[in-house]
Design an enzyme around this catalytic site. Structure first.
Site, PDB file in Angstrom:
ATOM      1  CD  GLU A  57     -13.415  -4.760  -1.375  1.00 27.92           C
ATOM      2  OE1 GLU A  57     -12.252  -5.185  -1.527  1.00 27.92           O
ATOM      3  OE2 GLU A  57     -14.345  -5.477  -0.944  1.00 27.92           O
ATOM      4  CG  LEU A  65       8.968 -17.208  -3.298  1.00 30.45           C
ATOM      5  CD1 LEU A  65       8.665 -17.299  -1.801  1.00 30.45           C
ATOM      6  CD2 LEU A  65       9.413 -15.793  -3.654  1.00 30.45           C
ATOM      7  CG  ASP A 119      -2.081   0.951   1.084  1.00 30.07           C
ATOM      8  OD1 ASP A 119      -2.368   1.387  -0.046  1.00 30.07           O
ATOM      9  OD2 ASP A 119      -2.705   1.281   2.113  1.00 30.07           O
ATOM     10  CD  GLU A 121       2.672 -12.759  15.949  1.00 25.27           C
ATOM     11  OE1 GLU A 121       2.679 -11.548  16.258  1.00 25.27           O
ATOM     12  OE2 GLU A 121       2.174 -13.642  16.669  1.00 25.27           O
ATOM     13  CG  HIS A 145      -0.209   2.161  -9.313  1.00 33.52           C
ATOM     14  ND1 HIS A 145      -0.412   1.773  -8.010  1.00 33.52           N
ATOM     15  CD2 HIS A 145      -1.297   2.909  -9.658  1.00 33.52           C
ATOM     16  CE1 HIS A 145      -1.584   2.265  -7.593  1.00 33.52           C
ATOM     17  NE2 HIS A 145      -2.134   2.954  -8.574  1.00 33.52           N
ATOM     18  CD1 TRP A 175       7.271   6.523  -2.572  1.00 30.51           C
ATOM     19  CD2 TRP A 175       6.948   6.817  -4.765  1.00 30.51           C
ATOM     20  NE1 TRP A 175       8.508   6.513  -3.176  1.00 30.51           N
ATOM     21  CE2 TRP A 175       8.331   6.696  -4.533  1.00 30.51           C
ATOM     22  CE3 TRP A 175       6.501   7.009  -6.076  1.00 30.51           C
ATOM     23  CZ2 TRP A 175       9.287   6.756  -5.548  1.00 30.51           C
ATOM     24  CZ3 TRP A 175       7.443   7.073  -7.092  1.00 30.51           C
ATOM     25  CH2 TRP A 175       8.823   6.951  -6.832  1.00 30.51           C
TER      26      TRP A 175
HETATM   27  C1  IPE Z   1      -5.450  -2.642  -0.230  1.00 29.70           C
HETATM   28  O1  IPE Z   1      -5.094  -1.323  -0.396  1.00 29.70           O
HETATM   29  C2  IPE Z   1      -5.420  -3.362  -1.537  1.00 29.70           C
HETATM   30  C3  IPE Z   1      -4.106  -3.537  -2.145  1.00 29.70           C
HETATM   31  C4  IPE Z   1      -2.971  -3.183  -1.632  1.00 29.70           C
HETATM   32  C5  IPE Z   1      -4.106  -4.185  -3.427  1.00 29.70           C
HETATM   33  P1  IPE Z   1      -6.208  -0.180  -0.551  1.00 29.70           P
HETATM   34  O2  IPE Z   1      -5.481   1.100  -0.732  1.00 29.70           O
HETATM   35  O3  IPE Z   1      -7.163  -0.562  -1.613  1.00 29.70           O
HETATM   36  O4  IPE Z   1      -6.936  -0.246   0.854  1.00 29.70           O
HETATM   37  P2  IPE Z   1      -7.793   0.849   1.623  1.00 29.70           P
HETATM   38  O5  IPE Z   1      -8.815   1.366   0.668  1.00 29.70           O
HETATM   39  O6  IPE Z   1      -6.870   1.915   2.060  1.00 29.70           O
HETATM   40  O7  IPE Z   1      -8.362   0.105   2.778  1.00 29.70           O
HETATM   41  C1  IPE Z   2      -1.564   0.230  -3.350  1.00 31.39           C
HETATM   42  O1  IPE Z   2      -1.332   1.607  -3.380  1.00 31.39           O
HETATM   43  C2  IPE Z   2      -1.764  -0.363  -4.728  1.00 31.39           C
HETATM   44  C3  IPE Z   2      -3.141  -0.741  -5.037  1.00 31.39           C
HETATM   45  C4  IPE Z   2      -4.139  -0.709  -4.223  1.00 31.39           C
HETATM   46  C5  IPE Z   2      -3.390  -1.187  -6.393  1.00 31.39           C
HETATM   47  P1  IPE Z   2      -2.516   2.648  -3.422  1.00 31.39           P
HETATM   48  O2  IPE Z   2      -2.866   2.902  -4.852  1.00 31.39           O
HETATM   49  O3  IPE Z   2      -3.632   2.185  -2.587  1.00 31.39           O
HETATM   50  O4  IPE Z   2      -1.830   3.937  -2.813  1.00 31.39           O
HETATM   51  P2  IPE Z   2      -2.452   4.929  -1.730  1.00 31.39           P
HETATM   52  O5  IPE Z   2      -2.926   4.089  -0.597  1.00 31.39           O
HETATM   53  O6  IPE Z   2      -3.555   5.659  -2.403  1.00 31.39           O
HETATM   54  O7  IPE Z   2      -1.302   5.815  -1.342  1.00 31.39           O
HETATM   55 MG    MG Z   3      -4.047   2.429  -0.619  1.00 28.28          MG
END
Ligand code: IPE
Ligand code: IPE
Ligand code: MG
Length: 240
Positions: A61, A125, A14, A201, A31, A19
């Site tokens: 989602e 792995l 996440d 954990e 990404h 970033w």
């Molecule tokens: C969780 O991150 C899903 C992935 C990392 C693929 P999100 O950014 O979608 O989660 P929320 O919305 O902050 O809970």
């Molecule tokens: C996680 O990073 C990647 C996916 C959910 C695809 P985010 O895109 O959720 O990045 P933030 O949380 O908005 O910073």
């Molecule tokens: Mg996110």
């Protein structure tokens, strides 16, 4: 009692959007810069001898995000699989996926199928990409399957137990993760591996995923190794 090396590590990757935002760039830039972290963690786990690594790459989602971001992510997935196949082969990594495979664009499906086929005999792995995945979706699918078997008289309701339910999940034959890493400091699970993390954990770092490196993986594993896992018992029992 200290724990050894986890057999299975899961990660919620996440913070890509934040970033990019910090750099004044579009979300997709974040990404794109997430790939290096994926490579480092995959190679790090492969070298250490971790058996399974599950990466949450796209949730059920996440389909609700703006269309440009979703299609950008799907395109990036295709390109990355193509480009990183070498990394997987060089590191003896077997690629698999969990999630609603059918709901991915056809191009993603074919690219993934090819990479899974090419890496299927690798013995190091196992890298599991969670794509169009969510824990509730997975449990719902399992319940439907089990109900069907009961309905057809192939299964007795009294024979349903935790082990059987586990066999109907996408992660059948994969041990539960001992360690779950989440980057970007969010204190939630976001519908990831709900059944499987019953006793996992959890390690949360404020680092954003594109900045996550091998050293951060080692730090997470060290933190895991310093924990006492009691599984509902008491310290004295665990240590005897
Ligand atoms: C969780 O991150 C899903 C992935 C990392 C693929 P999100 O950014 O979608 O989660 P929320 O919305 O902050 O809970
Ligand atoms: C996680 O990073 C990647 C996916 C959910 C695809 P985010 O895109 O959720 O990045 P933030 O949380 O908005 O910073
Ligand atoms: Mg996110």
């Amino acid at each position: 009692m200290t724990s050894g090396l986890p057999r299975h590590i899961a990660a919620i990757m996440d913070g890509n959007g934040r970033w990019a935002k910090k750099k004044g760039a579009a979300r997709i830039f974040g990404h794109k810069n997430a790939i290096k972290a994926v490579r480092e963690v995959t190679e790090g786990c492969a070298e250490l001898g971790v058996e399974f690594l599950t990466l949450y790459a796209f949730s059920t989602e996440n389909w609700g995000r703006p269309i440009e971001e979703v299609s950008g992510l799907m395109e990036l997935l295709v390109l990355t699989i193509k480009k990183e196949l070498k990394t997987l082969l060089n590191n003896n990594v077997r690629l698999t996926t969990i999630g609603s495979f059918q709901s991915l664009p056809k191009k993603c499906q074919s690219e993934l199928m090819e990479a899974m086929e090419m890496t299927k005999d690798n013995t190091g792995l196992t890298l599991i990409l969670a794509l169009s995945y969510s824990g509730r979706w997975e449990i719902t699918e399992a319940v439907k399957q089990i109900a069907k078997e009961v309905q057809h008289g192939d299964l007795m309701a009294s024979n349903i137990n935790e082990e059987l339910i586990g066999q109907y999940l996408q992660t059948r034959d994969i041990p539960d993760p001992e360690l779950l890493i989440r980057t970007s400091g969010e204190l939630r699970i976001s519908n990831f591996l709900l059944w499987q993390i019953a006793y996992t954990e959890i390690y949360i770092t404020s680092k954003l995923w594109p900045d996550f490196r091998r050293e951060d993986l080692y730090e997470a594993i060290q933190a895991f190794q310093s924990r006492e896992r009691r599984f509902g018992r008491i310290s004295e029992q665990v240590n005897s």
